[in-house]
Design a protein around this motif. Structure first.
Motif, PDB file in Angstrom:
ATOM      1  N   ARG A 164       0.848  -1.188   0.000  1.00 34.66           N
ATOM      2  CA  ARG A 164       0.000   0.000   0.000  1.00 34.66           C
ATOM      3  C   ARG A 164       0.886   1.242   0.000  1.00 34.66           C
ATOM      4  O   ARG A 164       1.717   1.431   0.893  1.00 34.66           O
ATOM      5  N   ARG A 165       0.697   2.072  -1.053  1.00 33.63           N
ATOM      6  CA  ARG A 165       1.487   3.304  -1.171  1.00 33.63           C
ATOM      7  C   ARG A 165       0.571   4.441  -1.595  1.00 33.63           C
ATOM      8  O   ARG A 165      -0.026   4.389  -2.678  1.00 33.63           O
ATOM      9  N   ASP A 166       0.432   5.449  -0.752  1.00 36.88           N
ATOM     10  CA  ASP A 166      -0.333   6.660  -1.086  1.00 36.88           C
ATOM     11  C   ASP A 166      -1.729   6.326  -1.604  1.00 36.88           C
ATOM     12  O   ASP A 166      -2.180   6.867  -2.627  1.00 36.88           O
ATOM     13  N   GLY A 167      -2.417   5.454  -0.898  1.00 37.97           N
ATOM     14  CA  GLY A 167      -3.797   5.137  -1.233  1.00 37.97           C
ATOM     15  C   GLY A 167      -3.979   4.106  -2.325  1.00 37.97           C
ATOM     16  O   GLY A 167      -5.113   3.785  -2.691  1.00 37.97           O
ATOM     17  N   ALA A 168      -2.880   3.582  -2.859  1.00 35.87           N
ATOM     18  CA  ALA A 168      -2.966   2.561  -3.915  1.00 35.87           C
ATOM     19  C   ALA A 168      -2.376   1.250  -3.413  1.00 35.87           C
ATOM     20  O   ALA A 168      -1.341   1.239  -2.735  1.00 35.87           O
TER      21      ALA A 168
END
Length: 428
Positions: A164-168
């Protein structure tokens, strides 16, 4: 569990006798690989007679059979429960265990009988929707791993990496030894990862991509997917319920429809849905191309290609027959599925299947742009409305009912067994 309904006693007795005849023959014969042509023909005739009676019985009694089984069962559990309640209607655990570990060519083909049962159940307006709903529930494994994923934003398994990175949620397929060719383990890992991405409230969009390969031909390159693992199919490791149907009704359908789970907005949206982006490096073959048809946006490197080599492999390419036509139209769909046409990312027809084509070194930036677009507030509502038109649940259910039997028959076709034996013998 209530006692099974045997109201059509003559048909039920005939089915029991036919099933017993098959079992007696198998017990008296040598192992499948050692049987003579005459012995194989005699057994095939007995199996055909029993299967014709199963179809007749289920044509009338599928709903009654289903009502005797426990609610909320996934397909693997459903066939096991039916075997206990209705001896002779579907194969028993003992019969399936005898086939487990055998090469595909040496199996008895009990999965065809599972296909007969599942076709009848799935095409029932009463039973079918309940089975599809059960397959949209989060798996126990995902629920067990959810607290840790919420805390760390990372899941690592042998087959996938979810970050999970910046909402993705970036879901990377990483079977580097086999070009992301799918087997039962990868299907389990993929469904777990998709469930976690849909359950995690911090995730707003999902991204599917292949990782770097260690395979000699593509060492150091990213590859999206080589489709079904044909070596595993040859070895007897690709099952109807645990792989083929679980894949279609599980994580692939969850990409389209979302996850059926308790959530705050359940009164207006029964599933938790999120948009999905696929980024294709090198190629998306077979099941890899099927994945693209379940996504909202498809990006590809300019040197990539897509193909569904169903005619070469001899099996049905999942729900691609159902979904591809809405993207590419009937003529191109037949060229791809029936003739094995390869679609290169840069050719004009690729515009029907790929949203954006960029140079290989620019795919990371293209993914970042797509993630930003797909996080717009109205995306989820609009994808829900698009899917309501493009993939009506009742039409999908009817398709999957027929798929359950036709794919089971194809698994045991002589042409399929010969071809996967040839693929399995190739080096690298």
């Amino acid at each position: 569990m209530r006692a099974p309904d045997r109201s059509d006693s003559n048909l039920w007795v005939g089915l029991q006798e036919a099933a017993a005849r098959v079992e007696d023959l198998i017990a008296a014969l040598p192992d499948p690989g050692a049987r003579t042509h005459t012995q194989r023909a005699e057994l095939a005739a007995a199996k055909d007679a029993a299967r014709a009676l199963r179809v007749r019985y289920l044509d009338t009694h599928a709903d009654a059979v289903f009502e005797h089984l426990a609610d909320g069962l996934r397909i693997e559990e459903l066939v096991a429960a039916a075997a206990d309640a209705y001896p002779g209607l579907v194969p028993t655990d003992k019969q399936l265990a005898a086939d487990r570990g055998r090469r595909q060519a040496d199996k008895e083909g009990w999965e065809i009988d599972q296909g007969i049962f599942l076709r009848a159940v799935l095409r029932s307006p009463l039973a079918g929707p309940q089975v599809l709903d059960a397959m949209l529930r989060p798996t126990p494994r995902a629920l067990r791993l959810l607290p840790e994923f919420r805390r760390t934003g990372v899941l690592r398994t042998r087959s996938v990496l979810l970050e999970r990175r910046d909402g993705a949620a970036h879901l990377t397929m990483c079977r580097d030894d086999c070009l992301n060719a799918e087997d039962g383990e990868q299907v389990d890992d993929m469904e777990t990862a998709v469930d976690l991405a849909l359950l995690d409230e911090e995730v707003r969009v999902g991204v599917l991509r292949g990782g770097e390969m260690s395979h000699p031909r593509y060492r150091g390159k990213r590859v999206f997917s080589a489709g079904i693992n044909l070596k595993s199919l040859h070895a007897g490791g690709i099952s109807l319920t645990g792989f083929l149907l679980r894949r279609e009704l599980g994580y692939l359908r969850k990409l389209v429809t979302g996850l059926l789970t308790d959530h705050a907005g359940a009164w207006h949206s029964r599933t938790v849905e999120k948009p999905w982006i696929a980024a294709v490096d090198t190629f998306a073959i077979g099941g890899g191309m099927q994945l693209l048809l379940a996504c909202d946006q498809v990006l590809a490197a300019s040197d990539a290609y897509l193909t569904l080599p169903a005619a070469r492999e001899g099996i049905v390419p999942g729900a691609a027959n159902f979904r591809l036509g809405r993207h590419a139209g009937p003529r191109i769909s037949r060229q791809i599925i029936l003739s094995g046409r390869r679609i290169w990312a840069t050719e004009p027809d690729a515009r029907l299947l790929i949203d954006e084509v960029v140079e290989p070194g620019e795919l990371d930036a293209a993914v970042a742009r797509a993630v930003a677009r797909m996080q717009a507030p109205a995306v989820v509502a609009n994808r829900r409305m698009l899917n309501a038109v493009e993939e009506p649940p009742e039409e999908f259910r009817r398709y999957m009912a027929e798929f359950a039997l036709q794919q089971a028959l194809r698994l045991y076709g002589e042409d399929v067994i010969d071809k996967v034996g040839g693929f399995a013998g190739r080096a690298g």
